[in-house]
Motif scaffolding. Structure first.
Motif, mmCIF file in Angstrom:
data_model
loop_
_atom_site.group_PDB
_atom_site.id
_atom_site.type_symbol
_atom_site.label_atom_id
_atom_site.label_comp_id
_atom_site.label_asym_id
_atom_site.label_seq_id
_atom_site.Cartn_x
_atom_site.Cartn_y
_atom_site.Cartn_z
ATOM 1 N N LEU A 35 66.005 47.244 64.391
ATOM 2 C CA LEU A 35 65.415 46.333 63.317
ATOM 3 C C LEU A 35 65.649 47.035 62.068
ATOM 4 C CD1 LEU A 35 64.305 42.983 62.422
ATOM 5 C CD2 LEU A 35 62.282 44.311 63.316
ATOM 6 N N THR A 36 64.781 48.211 62.047
ATOM 7 C CA THR A 36 65.161 48.497 60.258
ATOM 8 C C THR A 36 66.305 48.541 59.881
ATOM 9 O OG1 THR A 36 63.136 49.880 61.163
ATOM 10 C CG2 THR A 36 64.278 50.740 59.657
ATOM 11 N N GLU A 37 67.165 49.396 60.847
ATOM 12 C CA GLU A 37 69.043 49.085 59.689
ATOM 13 C C GLU A 37 69.548 47.772 59.671
ATOM 14 O OE1 GLU A 37 70.773 50.789 63.144
ATOM 15 O OE2 GLU A 37 70.071 53.594 62.828
ATOM 16 N N ALA A 38 68.517 47.027 60.394
ATOM 17 C CA ALA A 38 69.111 45.375 60.445
ATOM 18 C C ALA A 38 68.576 44.881 58.897
ATOM 19 C CB ALA A 38 69.408 44.746 61.614
ATOM 20 N N LEU A 39 67.060 45.460 59.453
ATOM 21 C CA LEU A 39 66.277 44.868 57.754
ATOM 22 C C LEU A 39 67.442 45.484 56.394
ATOM 23 C CD1 LEU A 39 63.107 44.865 58.720
ATOM 24 C CD2 LEU A 39 64.957 42.902 58.071
ATOM 25 N N ILE A 40 67.630 46.935 56.419
ATOM 26 C CA ILE A 40 68.398 47.602 55.206
ATOM 27 C C ILE A 40 69.477 47.312 55.371
ATOM 28 C CG2 ILE A 40 68.880 50.286 54.619
ATOM 29 C CD1 ILE A 40 67.067 50.811 55.948
ATOM 30 N N LEU A 41 70.173 47.194 56.185
ATOM 31 C CA LEU A 41 71.562 46.315 55.671
ATOM 32 C C LEU A 41 71.295 44.665 55.292
ATOM 33 C CD1 LEU A 41 73.464 48.015 58.398
ATOM 34 C CD2 LEU A 41 73.689 48.299 56.777
ATOM 35 N N GLY A 43 68.639 43.948 52.995
ATOM 36 C CA GLY A 43 69.110 43.986 51.443
ATOM 37 C C GLY A 43 69.857 44.277 51.234
ATOM 38 N N GLY A 44 70.822 45.297 51.487
ATOM 39 C CA GLY A 44 71.785 45.297 50.715
ATOM 40 C C GLY A 44 72.529 45.094 50.638
ATOM 41 N N LEU A 45 73.015 43.849 51.701
ATOM 42 C CA LEU A 45 73.976 42.840 50.623
ATOM 43 C C LEU A 45 73.362 41.335 50.225
ATOM 44 C CD1 LEU A 45 76.364 40.760 52.253
ATOM 45 C CD2 LEU A 45 74.769 39.630 53.958
ATOM 46 N N ALA A 46 72.067 41.653 50.367
ATOM 47 C CA ALA A 46 71.622 40.921 49.489
ATOM 48 C C ALA A 46 71.837 41.520 47.374
ATOM 49 C CB ALA A 46 70.169 40.193 49.597
#
Length: 317
Positions: A35-41, A43-46
């Motif tokens: 989940l942590t990696e998905a949130l970071i990615l 955020g990066g996409l946004a």
């Protein structure tokens, strides 16, 4: 560099930077991802999408201004040109659009000049024929009716006198039309005398109270400028008499800045957002011929105010 390559390279730069950050950063992508990696990615996409949108908005802003200019441009109301901003293809496009406007305005001015010149010549010809042909014919008819009436029996004499008066009224109307078609007073006595004659005629036939204010120190004007001023005043007064339902109209002709200003202000019902007719468009076309600026606005106390600003008439003379 074309617009396509600019947008492509901007997007490529944003995506490349994001990819490098993912690859070189402390964050790794697990299988399956956590989940942590998905949130970071996410955020990066946004962040990438926002940056991309901002960059595209800044890069394409000149095109948006150009689009607004294209939708609001009016050759009868010349205005400032869109500023040449942006890079490469965008700046070239705006420069080309401005050059096209210059050509269109020049072509329209030349075309209007030829059309209005032909119109004035035709008016002069018709006025001459009305005066020389029909006017002389009706004058001869009046003389004949007068002779017949003098020798007619008493019971017919009154009817002949009535016919004589009707014919005389028709002759006066024809002469009035001829004067409006060809302002001979303008050519013989000048602009001020022609305007006074026009105002007296309009006031007599419409009942309008015409108040005039002519400055004594007007600069020298060319024949073309005087004709434009006369025709604009004529059309403005005609519109007031026909459509404004006004009782009073004020006319001023004064020096203004480096030129002269003609202002027609009435106390009628105003324009009320009505579309401009052929008469007003004709006034605008005449104004463009001498580089003048015509505005039509609501009056300060109601009614309508027509203002014609003629720049530097001394330079035109």
């Amino acid at each position: 560099m074309s617009l396509f390559w600019r947008i492509f390279l901007i997007n490529a730069a944003v995506l490349t930077a994001a990819t490098v950050l993912v690859l070189l950063g402390p964050v790794t992508v697990s299988t399956p991802f956590v989940l942590t990696e998905a949130l970071i990615l996410s955020g990066g996409l946004a962040v990438m999408l926002v940056a991309n949108a901002l960059l595209l908005r800044v890069g394409l802003a000149p095109l948006q201004r150009l689009t607004r200019a294209m939708t609001t441009i009016d050759l009868l109301r010349p205005g400032p040109r869109p500023a040449v901003t942006g890079h490469a293809g965008i700046a070239a496009l705006i420069s080309t659009f401005n050059a096209m406007l210059d050509r269109l305005e020049a072509d329209r001015a030349a075309s209007n000049a030829r059309a209005l010149s032909a119109q004035e010549n035709e008016r002069r010809r018709i006025a001459q024929e009305l005066h020389d042909e029909i006017g002389q014919t009706l004058t001869a008819v009046l003389l004949q009716i007068s002779r017949v009436a003098d020798n007619a029996p008493p019971d017919l004499r009154a009817e002949l006198h009535q016919v004589q008066e009707t014919t005389r009224d028709s002759l006066d109307e024809i002469r009035r039309i001829a004067r409006r078609l060809r302002p001979g007073v303008l050519e013989e006595l000048g602009l001020i005398a022609a305007l006074r004659s026009l105002f007296a005629e309009i006031s007599h036939h419409s009942g309008l109270q015409v108040r005039r204010d002519f400055a004594p120190d007007l600069p020298a004007l060319t024949e073309e400028v005087e004709l434009v001023l006369y025709r604009v005043a004529q059309e403005g007064l005609t519109n007031v008499a026909r459509h404004a339902a006004a009782s009073r109209v004020d006319i001023t002709l004064i020096p203004h800045r480096d030129g002269v200003r003609l202002r027609i202000r009435d106390n009628g019902r105003g324009i009320d957002g009505q579309p401009e007719g052929a008469g007003i468009r004709g006034m605008r076309e005449r104004a463009l011929l001498i580089g003048a600026h015509l505005t039509i606005d609501p009056g300060p106390d109601g009614g309508t105010e027509v203002t014609l600003d003629v720049p530097d008439p001394a330079g035109l003379a």
